[in-house]
Write an enzyme that holds these catalytic residues in place. Structure first.
Site, short mmCIF file in Angstrom:
data_model
loop_
_atom_site.label_atom_id
_atom_site.label_comp_id
_atom_site.label_asym_id
_atom_site.label_seq_id
_atom_site.Cartn_x
_atom_site.Cartn_y
_atom_site.Cartn_z
N ASP A 1 -3.29 8.99 4.64
CA ASP A 1 -2.65 9.97 5.54
C ASP A 1 -2.80 11.41 5.03
O ASP A 1 -2.49 12.36 5.74
CB ASP A 1 -1.16 9.64 5.70
CG ASP A 1 -0.95 8.36 6.49
OD1 ASP A 1 -1.91 7.89 7.16
OD2 ASP A 1 0.17 7.81 6.45
N LYS B 1 -6.24 6.58 13.84
CA LYS B 1 -4.87 7.05 13.57
C LYS B 1 -4.32 7.73 14.83
O LYS B 1 -4.82 7.50 15.92
CB LYS B 1 -4.88 7.99 12.36
CG LYS B 1 -5.32 7.31 11.07
CD LYS B 1 -4.32 6.26 10.62
CE LYS B 1 -4.75 5.59 9.34
NZ LYS B 1 -3.90 4.43 9.02
C1 S3P Z 1 1.73 3.01 7.32
C2 S3P Z 1 0.50 2.49 7.02
C3 S3P Z 1 -0.77 3.22 7.22
C4 S3P Z 1 -0.53 4.71 7.42
C5 S3P Z 1 0.60 4.97 8.38
C6 S3P Z 1 1.89 4.37 7.85
C7 S3P Z 1 2.92 2.19 7.09
O1 S3P Z 1 -1.41 2.72 8.37
O2 S3P Z 1 -1.69 5.36 7.85
O3 S3P Z 1 0.78 6.36 8.59
O4 S3P Z 1 4.06 2.73 7.12
O5 S3P Z 1 2.77 0.98 6.87
P1 S3P Z 1 -2.40 1.43 8.31
O6 S3P Z 1 -1.61 0.24 8.00
O7 S3P Z 1 -3.00 1.37 9.69
O8 S3P Z 1 -3.42 1.76 7.27
#
Ligand code: S3P
Length: 438
Positions: A320, A347
């Site tokens: 992120d 995203k």
């Molecule tokens: C998150 C996991 C990440 C991240 C998101 C928050 C979480 O996504 O990019 O902002 O809180 O589990 P991904 O699981 O798609 O990598």
């Protein structure tokens, strides 16, 4: 929230302050609190739109949630069997974490549910969660892989042994939540480490969970016991000020009470590799019940940054933060290369495309790759107009870029900054960034 910012060029940043509570941990505290027996007391909650969407969804499922103060929440847990059918589709707003984790919770319920979201969320892939849930016996429909996600009630899920195709904490967490309600032992293998807030918090709620060599296993049917959850400030929000400090803190910039879970802090390693002067001072006491999340104060000073090739293994640990890392790269000497980051394309926006377009608008040479970006550092950026594409992190990243610009940067479509960082404008102004809402 305004729709547009103008950020004055140049200037310096300094000060000692914190940022709002961690978004990932706030979602999880609400959900585990709802599934637990007893009252969960949360402090440091992120009062951002994403987490409020989770709170509203749980309330629609019969969970009583009180907010005695903006960052204090009491969740009256109903235990796994106590949720009740919602009378309307659950709107998860902009929140990918909320919709995917709730799929794991709702797949195990005996009643039907429908999950929807805003324009951005309605375009995001959901099959990465729906498919493994189906192999646990869940009955889920998506619209060609996207929301609405329609979940039909199932009396009982079966545990699975599943190898995740991507390093995704959202997929892992959804399956752990479903696994808790399933018959048997759920075993997940991660291709690379991803944030482990769910694992830490499940333990704090009394769940036995084994972790070894990229494999996480838990036995279904374990009850959750309510607990106190102290949420640290969000490292991902601090990231904008870490880069701002590395670019323009003539005097030190100190960020306090920041969550420094090692599955989140890849940006610290990357900025250090670029030559940033960053000091991390751990705080005693931890942040979540049972001392589950490490916390630190972080100090940063202006430094001469050099371009780097980002080690691919750090990508999931900085996923992120890559938008703002590209800003650091644009202001470094030499070239920075990020590969292995195709996940950025799914995203809140296609963050590779959004960053490439933004870098173009402020005169930074770059090459957009299918799974990354090559950025040529510049002595100074031009001004320009950035379309954030409704993506909070793109908007905040370009606000930081203005510190090295020769003319104002205007950023369009910034309302979604409130999903993760309510009050960003004021914080940024206090720190020394010239952000004006238009
Ligand atoms: C998150 C996991 C990440 C991240 C998101 C928050 C979480 O996504 O990019 O902002 O809180 O589990 P991904 O699981 O798609 O990598």
């Amino acid at each position: 929230m305004p729709r547009r910012w103008r950020v004055a060029p140049g200037g310096a940043v300094t000060g000692t302050f914190t940022v709002p509570g961690d978004k990932s941990i706030s979602h999880r505290a609400l959900m585990l609190g709802a599934l637990a027996h007893g009252e969960t007391r949360i402090s440091g909650f992120l009062e951002g739109e994403d987490c409020l969407a989770t709170a509203r969804a749980l309330a629609a499922l019969g969970v009583q949630i009180e907010r005695p103060a903006a960052t204090e929440v009491r969740v009256h847990g109903r235990a796994a069997a106590g949720l009740t059918v919602a009378s309307a589709p659950l709107d998860m707003g902009n929140a990918g974490t909320a919709i995917r984790l709730m799929m794991g919770v709702l797949a195990a319920q005996p009643f039907d549910s429908t999950l929807i979201g805003d324009e951005s969320l309605m375009r995001r892939p959901m099959e990465r969660v729906a498919q493994p849930l189906r192999s646990m016996g869940a009955r889920i429909e998506t619209d060609a892989g996207r929301p609405p996600v329609v979940i039909h009630g199932t009396p009982q899920l079966r545990a699975i042994d599943y190898v995740l195709p991507v390093a995704s904490a959202q997929v892992k967490s959804a399956l752990l939540l479903a696994g808790l309600a399933a018959r048997g032992r759920t075993r997940l293998t991660e291709p690379a480490p991803s944030r482990d807030h769910t694992e830490r918090m499940l333990r704090a709620f009394g769940v036995a969970l084994e972790q070894a060599g990229g494999v996480i296993a838990l036995e279904g049917g374990q009850p959750l016991r309510a607990t106190a959850v102290r949420i640290p400030a969000d490292f991902s929000s601090a990231a904008f000020f870490l880069v701002a400090g590395a670019l323009a803190a003539e005097r030190p910039l100190r960020l306090t009470n920041i969550g420094v879970n090692p599955t989140r802090t890849g940006l610290l390693e990357l900025l250090k590799l670029m030559g940033a002067d960053i000091r991390v001072t751990p705080r005693e006491g931890g942040a979540t019940g049972h001392n589950a999340e490490p916390v630190a104060d972080i100090e940063v000073r202006r430094s001469a940054l050099q371009g780097i090739t980002v080690p691919e293994k750090l990508v999931p640990l900085a996923i992120d933060e890559l938008p703002v890392l590209f800003i650091a790269a644009a202001c470094a000497s030499g070239e920075t290369l990020v590969r292995g980051a195709a996940e950025l394309r799914v995203k809140e926006s296609d963050r590779l495309a959004a960053m490439a377009a933004g870098l173009q608008a402020v005169g930074v040479e770059h090459e957009l790759l299918p799974d990354g970006l090559r950025v040529r550092g510049m002595p100074g950026l031009s001004g320009g107009t950035i379309d954030s594409r409704g993506d909070h992190r793109i908007a905040m990243a370009f606000a930081v870029a203005a510190l090295r610009a020769r003319a104002p940067i205007e950023i369009v479509d910034v309302a979604n900054v409130a999903t993760s960082f309510p009050g960003f404008e004021q914080r940024a102004r206090q720190a020394g960034l010239g952000v004006t809402a238009l």
